[in-house]
Design a protein around this motif. Structure first.
Motif, PDB file in Angstrom:
ATOM      1  N   GLU A  59     -43.176  36.473 -23.138  1.00  0.00           N
ATOM      2  CA  GLU A  59     -42.853  37.738 -23.788  1.00  0.00           C
ATOM      3  C   GLU A  59     -43.541  37.825 -25.143  1.00  0.00           C
ATOM      4  N   GLN A  60     -44.013  38.993 -25.433  1.00  0.00           N
ATOM      5  CA  GLN A  60     -44.637  39.199 -26.728  1.00  0.00           C
ATOM      6  C   GLN A  60     -43.547  39.501 -27.746  1.00  0.00           C
ATOM      7  N   LYS A  61     -43.678  38.920 -28.870  1.00  0.00           N
ATOM      8  CA  LYS A  61     -42.695  39.175 -29.927  1.00  0.00           C
ATOM      9  C   LYS A  61     -43.081  40.453 -30.648  1.00  0.00           C
ATOM     10  N   LEU A  62     -42.087  41.218 -30.907  1.00  0.00           N
ATOM     11  CA  LEU A  62     -42.283  42.478 -31.581  1.00  0.00           C
ATOM     12  C   LEU A  62     -42.130  42.256 -33.080  1.00  0.00           C
ATOM     13  N   ASP A  63     -43.133  42.634 -33.813  1.00  0.00           N
ATOM     14  CA  ASP A  63     -42.990  42.450 -35.261  1.00  0.00           C
ATOM     15  C   ASP A  63     -42.126  43.590 -35.819  1.00  0.00           C
ATOM     16  N   PRO A  64     -41.448  43.349 -36.922  1.00  0.00           N
ATOM     17  CA  PRO A  64     -40.493  44.323 -37.469  1.00  0.00           C
ATOM     18  C   PRO A  64     -41.092  45.695 -37.775  1.00  0.00           C
ATOM     19  N   SER A  65     -42.350  45.735 -38.177  1.00  0.00           N
ATOM     20  CA  SER A  65     -42.938  47.039 -38.508  1.00  0.00           C
ATOM     21  C   SER A  65     -43.089  47.912 -37.262  1.00  0.00           C
ATOM     22  N   LYS A  66     -43.445  47.299 -36.135  1.00  0.00           N
ATOM     23  CA  LYS A  66     -43.565  48.078 -34.895  1.00  0.00           C
ATOM     24  C   LYS A  66     -42.199  48.540 -34.427  1.00  0.00           C
ATOM     25  N   LEU A  67     -41.207  47.675 -34.586  1.00  0.00           N
ATOM     26  CA  LEU A  67     -39.850  48.051 -34.218  1.00  0.00           C
ATOM     27  C   LEU A  67     -39.364  49.209 -35.090  1.00  0.00           C
ATOM     28  N   GLN A  68     -39.677  49.170 -36.352  1.00  0.00           N
ATOM     29  CA  GLN A  68     -39.290  50.236 -37.278  1.00  0.00           C
ATOM     30  C   GLN A  68     -39.964  51.552 -36.875  1.00  0.00           C
ATOM     31  N   ASN A  69     -41.269  51.486 -36.546  1.00  0.00           N
ATOM     32  CA  ASN A  69     -41.994  52.695 -36.117  1.00  0.00           C
ATOM     33  C   ASN A  69     -41.383  53.272 -34.845  1.00  0.00           C
ATOM     34  N   LEU A  70     -41.035  52.407 -33.904  1.00  0.00           N
ATOM     35  CA  LEU A  70     -40.427  52.856 -32.655  1.00  0.00           C
ATOM     36  C   LEU A  70     -39.075  53.505 -32.921  1.00  0.00           C
ATOM     37  N   THR A  71     -38.287  52.907 -33.796  1.00  0.00           N
ATOM     38  CA  THR A  71     -36.977  53.459 -34.145  1.00  0.00           C
ATOM     39  C   THR A  71     -37.125  54.838 -34.772  1.00  0.00           C
ATOM     40  N   GLU A  72     -38.048  54.983 -35.693  1.00  0.00           N
ATOM     41  CA  GLU A  72     -38.276  56.274 -36.340  1.00  0.00           C
ATOM     42  C   GLU A  72     -38.741  57.325 -35.338  1.00  0.00           C
ATOM     43  N   TYR A  73     -39.580  56.921 -34.394  1.00  0.00           N
ATOM     44  CA  TYR A  73     -40.089  57.851 -33.382  1.00  0.00           C
ATOM     45  C   TYR A  73     -38.946  58.337 -32.490  1.00  0.00           C
ATOM     46  N   VAL A  74     -38.118  57.420 -32.041  1.00  0.00           N
ATOM     47  CA  VAL A  74     -36.987  57.791 -31.185  1.00  0.00           C
ATOM     48  C   VAL A  74     -36.018  58.679 -31.960  1.00  0.00           C
ATOM     49  N   PHE A  75     -35.758  58.325 -33.204  1.00  0.00           N
ATOM     50  CA  PHE A  75     -34.880  59.132 -34.039  1.00  0.00           C
ATOM     51  C   PHE A  75     -35.432  60.553 -34.189  1.00  0.00           C
ATOM     52  N   TYR A  76     -36.757  60.662 -34.380  1.00  0.00           N
ATOM     53  CA  TYR A  76     -37.401  61.957 -34.528  1.00  0.00           C
ATOM     54  C   TYR A  76     -37.246  62.778 -33.242  1.00  0.00           C
ATOM     55  N   LEU A  77     -37.407  62.130 -32.081  1.00  0.00           N
ATOM     56  CA  LEU A  77     -37.281  62.845 -30.803  1.00  0.00           C
ATOM     57  C   LEU A  77     -35.858  63.330 -30.550  1.00  0.00           C
ATOM     58  N   GLU A  78     -34.875  62.562 -30.996  1.00  0.00           N
ATOM     59  CA  GLU A  78     -33.489  62.912 -30.736  1.00  0.00           C
ATOM     60  C   GLU A  78     -32.994  64.001 -31.681  1.00  0.00           C
ATOM     61  N   HIS A  79     -33.602  64.152 -32.826  1.00  0.00           N
ATOM     62  CA  HIS A  79     -33.085  65.111 -33.827  1.00  0.00           C
ATOM     63  C   HIS A  79     -34.057  66.214 -34.043  1.00  0.00           C
TER      64      HIS A  79
END
Length: 197
Positions: free
Chosen positions: A177-197
């Motif tokens: 498994e590839q480890k996800l670095d925190p910055s990519k996780l943060q970008n993904l979280t912001e993207y999902v948050f943007y889509l939901e709101h």
């Protein structure tokens, strides 16, 4: 006709290029209106398609070859037998067709290279499809006698059970498994948050 590029490919063992070289030469010669059927290296052309794992092009080439040429070139018939066995997925028959003809020196290298390539392909197929398999079936797929097939797969890490005459495949390594670095996780979280709101 100038077959120098084809000869160079054969000499340099660039077998993957042969089908394309022959196809291009055939188009060029046909466009010039030159009669080429009697001189054309159909066996090499057909084997080039077979080597490239392009059985459809091999079939279409076979259908375009004049009957008189098919009748007068036994090596061409032997090459087509390989193509037929591939088309029918007769794995053992492919090896029989390869070894069942005394190939001319001009195509021996190409046929030997295809044989090796096909054996490797069958080995990979066995490795992905089976967890255990009999020595007899392994030999059939690899086109070898049972002793040679056993030696071949044991060298690849398979395990032989002499009592049952079964071979157990070496498990393929799973991709870690590839480890996800925190910055990519943060970008993904912001993207999902943007889509939901």
């Amino acid at each position: 006709m100038d077959f120098s590029t084809l000869s160079e490919a054969l000499e340099s063992k660039s077998y993957a290029k042969i089908a394309d070289i022959c196809d291009n030469l055939m188009l060029q010669v046909a466009a010039e209106g030159v009669a080429y059927q009697d001189e054309w290296p159909y066996t090499i052309h057909l084997l080039g398609h077979i080597y490239s794992d392009d059985t459809n092009s091999a079939r279409f080439l076979w259908k375009s070859i004049p009957a008189a040429i098919k009748d007068n070139q036994p090596e061409l018939l032997a090459a087509w037998e390989i193509g037929q066995k591939l088309w029918m997925r007769d794995y053992a028959g492919v090896h029989e067709a390869i070894h069942g003809y005394d190939w001319s020196q001009q195509v021996q290298g190409l046929v030997a290279a295809f044989s090796e390539l096909y054996t490797k392909k069958m080995f990979q197929l066995l490795q992905s499809a089976y967890s255990t398999i009999s020595i007899q079936d392994t030999a059939l797929f690899l086109g070898m006698n049972e002793d040679n097939a056993t030696n071949y797969v044991v060298q690849q890490g398979w395990i032989l059970d002499p009592a049952s005459q079964m071979l157990t495949m070496k498990k393929q390594q799973l991709v870690k498994e590839q480890k996800l670095d925190p910055s990519k996780l943060q970008n993904l979280t912001e993207y999902v948050f943007y889509l939901e709101h």
